[in-house]
Enzyme design. Sequence first.
Site, PDB file in Angstrom:
ATOM      1  N   ASN A   9       0.866  -1.181   0.000  1.00 22.43           N
ATOM      2  CA  ASN A   9       0.000   0.000   0.000  1.00 22.43           C
ATOM      3  C   ASN A   9       0.902   1.229   0.000  1.00 22.43           C
ATOM      4  O   ASN A   9       1.489   1.567   1.026  1.00 22.43           O
ATOM      5  CB  ASN A   9      -0.880  -0.036   1.262  1.00 22.43           C
ATOM      6  CG  ASN A   9      -1.688   1.227   1.433  1.00 22.43           C
ATOM      7  OD1 ASN A   9      -1.827   2.024   0.507  1.00 22.43           O
ATOM      8  ND2 ASN A   9      -2.242   1.412   2.628  1.00 22.43           N
ATOM      9  N   LYS A  11       0.094   4.235  -0.279  1.00 26.62           N
ATOM     10  CA  LYS A  11      -0.575   5.404   0.317  1.00 26.62           C
ATOM     11  C   LYS A  11      -0.371   6.637  -0.582  1.00 26.62           C
ATOM     12  O   LYS A  11      -0.334   6.503  -1.787  1.00 26.62           O
ATOM     13  CB  LYS A  11      -0.082   5.645   1.744  1.00 26.62           C
ATOM     14  CG  LYS A  11      -0.133   4.380   2.595  1.00 26.62           C
ATOM     15  CD  LYS A  11       0.030   4.669   4.046  1.00 26.62           C
ATOM     16  CE  LYS A  11       0.141   3.359   4.809  1.00 26.62           C
ATOM     17  NZ  LYS A  11       0.080   3.529   6.235  1.00 26.62           N
ATOM     18  N   HIS A  96      -9.332   0.757   4.826  1.00 21.96           N
ATOM     19  CA  HIS A  96      -8.064   0.999   5.535  1.00 21.96           C
ATOM     20  C   HIS A  96      -8.334   1.909   6.733  1.00 21.96           C
ATOM     21  O   HIS A  96      -9.176   2.814   6.661  1.00 21.96           O
ATOM     22  CB  HIS A  96      -7.042   1.637   4.586  1.00 21.96           C
ATOM     23  CG  HIS A  96      -5.672   1.659   5.169  1.00 21.96           C
ATOM     24  ND1 HIS A  96      -5.271   2.602   6.087  1.00 21.96           N
ATOM     25  CD2 HIS A  96      -4.622   0.822   5.008  1.00 21.96           C
ATOM     26  CE1 HIS A  96      -4.021   2.349   6.448  1.00 21.96           C
ATOM     27  NE2 HIS A  96      -3.600   1.270   5.804  1.00 21.96           N
ATOM     28  N   GLU A  98      -6.820   4.358   7.892  1.00 18.67           N
ATOM     29  CA  GLU A  98      -6.660   5.790   7.629  1.00 18.67           C
ATOM     30  C   GLU A  98      -7.920   6.356   6.982  1.00 18.67           C
ATOM     31  O   GLU A  98      -8.282   7.511   7.213  1.00 18.67           O
ATOM     32  CB  GLU A  98      -5.408   6.031   6.761  1.00 18.67           C
ATOM     33  CG  GLU A  98      -4.148   5.825   7.595  1.00 18.67           C
ATOM     34  CD  GLU A  98      -2.938   5.356   6.818  1.00 18.67           C
ATOM     35  OE1 GLU A  98      -2.931   5.445   5.577  1.00 18.67           O
ATOM     36  OE2 GLU A  98      -1.988   4.881   7.463  1.00 18.67           O
ATOM     37  N   GLU A 168      -5.061  -5.262  10.538  1.00 19.00           N
ATOM     38  CA  GLU A 168      -4.061  -4.219  10.754  1.00 19.00           C
ATOM     39  C   GLU A 168      -4.362  -3.499  12.067  1.00 19.00           C
ATOM     40  O   GLU A 168      -5.207  -2.590  12.093  1.00 19.00           O
ATOM     41  CB  GLU A 168      -4.108  -3.208   9.610  1.00 19.00           C
ATOM     42  CG  GLU A 168      -3.838  -3.811   8.253  1.00 19.00           C
ATOM     43  CD  GLU A 168      -3.296  -2.781   7.286  1.00 19.00           C
ATOM     44  OE1 GLU A 168      -2.200  -2.995   6.762  1.00 19.00           O
ATOM     45  OE2 GLU A 168      -3.944  -1.739   7.082  1.00 19.00           O
ATOM     46  N   GLY A 174       2.573   2.173  10.696  1.00 23.11           N
ATOM     47  CA  GLY A 174       3.488   3.305  10.515  1.00 23.11           C
ATOM     48  C   GLY A 174       4.165   3.757  11.796  1.00 23.11           C
ATOM     49  O   GLY A 174       4.783   4.811  11.838  1.00 23.11           O
ATOM     50  N   SER A 214       3.680  -2.172  10.340  1.00 19.56           N
ATOM     51  CA  SER A 214       5.136  -2.176  10.516  1.00 19.56           C
ATOM     52  C   SER A 214       5.778  -3.528  10.198  1.00 19.56           C
ATOM     53  O   SER A 214       6.731  -3.941  10.854  1.00 19.56           O
ATOM     54  CB  SER A 214       5.508  -1.708  11.924  1.00 19.56           C
ATOM     55  OG  SER A 214       5.038  -0.392  12.128  1.00 19.56           O
TER      56      SER A 214
HETATM   57  C1  PEP Z   1      -0.653   0.009   6.101  1.00 21.64           C
HETATM   58  O1  PEP Z   1      -0.906   1.200   6.135  1.00 21.64           O
HETATM   59  O2  PEP Z   1      -1.421  -0.762   5.488  1.00 21.64           O
HETATM   60  C2  PEP Z   1       0.540  -0.461   6.786  1.00 21.64           C
HETATM   61  C3  PEP Z   1       0.597  -1.702   7.156  1.00 21.64           C
HETATM   62  O3  PEP Z   1       1.525   0.473   7.007  1.00 21.64           O
HETATM   63  P1  PEP Z   1       2.998   0.213   7.640  1.00 21.64           P
HETATM   64  O4  PEP Z   1       3.518  -1.055   7.050  1.00 21.64           O
HETATM   65  O5  PEP Z   1       3.788   1.410   7.235  1.00 21.64           O
HETATM   66  O6  PEP Z   1       2.802   0.094   9.122  1.00 21.64           O
END
Ligand code: PEP
Length: 251
Positions: A9, A11, A96, A98, A168, A174, A214
Site C-alpha cells: 500500500n 498510500k 483501511h 486511515e 491491521e 506506521g 510495521s
Molecule cells: C498500512 O498502512 O497498510 C501499513 C501496514 O503500514 P505500515 O507497514 O507502514 O505500518
Amino acid sequence: MRKKIVAGNWKMNTTVSEGVALAKAVAEKAEGLNNGVGLIVAPPFTHLVSVAEALKGSKVGLSAQNCADHEKGAYTGEVAVNMLVDAGCAWTILGHSERRQYYGETDEKLVVKVRLALDAGLGVILCVGENLDEREAGRHFDVVKAQVENVLFNFSAEDMKKIVIAYEPVWAIGTGKTATAAQAEEIHAFIRETLAAKFGKELAEETTILYGGSCKPSNAKELFAEKDIDGGLIGGASLKADDFIAIAEAF
Ligand code: PEP
C-alpha cells in the site's frame, strides 16, 4: 491451500515517474521469486494507468487504495470501480484504518463499496483492526468481530472467494510497533473462527488473511510462520523494491 499474498500500500507517496520506476523494480525482482506468493501493489489513483503499463507481462497485480460508493455521476473527486478496472486494476483495498479515521469510512459504506467492487470484477482487500485504546481496554476481539460481521456477513460464500482480509492493528501502522507474531496469530485465528461460524469451516480455511502494521524484512519471517497468517499488507516497506521483495521472500 489458501493463497499467500504480499500487497504493498503505497498510500499518498511517490510521483508518477517514481511510482513507475518502483513498479518496474518490483516486477523485475519478482521474476526471481518462486515461492508461490502473489504480489500486489496499490499506488495512488493518478499512477494506475502508467503503473499498469509498467507491470504488463509481470507477476505483479495492481490494486487501488479505495473506490467510490457510487457507480457513476455527480460525485466530485471520487473514482468509480469501473474506472479502476479500465485503468488495469484487479483489486482494491477497502476500509483501511486511515480512511476509517480521517475520511469517515463506516462499515455501512464499506458494504456498498465491497458490493460495487465485486460486481465490477475486482478482488477486495478489506482492512480491519483495533486502535490503541481498544487494545488497551481489552476490546480488540470485539472490535474486529464487529467489523468482520458488519461488513462481510452481508456477502455470500461465493463473494467471499474474491475477498482477502487484512488484519491491521491501528497502533502498529506506521509506528514501528509490530504486533508480536503471537498477538497477530490469535486475532487471525479468531477472524477465521468468526468466518467459520457464518460461512463454514471450509470457506474460513480458504480465506486469505494478511497481517499489516510495521511489517518489514526483519520481522516478516516470524509473522508468516504462524499458521493463520497468509502474508502481509505492507505500507512503508513497500516503497523500497528490495524490502518489499525481501518480505515476499520471507515465506
Ligand atoms: C498500512 O498502512 O497498510 C501499513 C501496514 O503500514 P505500515 O507497514 O507502514 O505500518
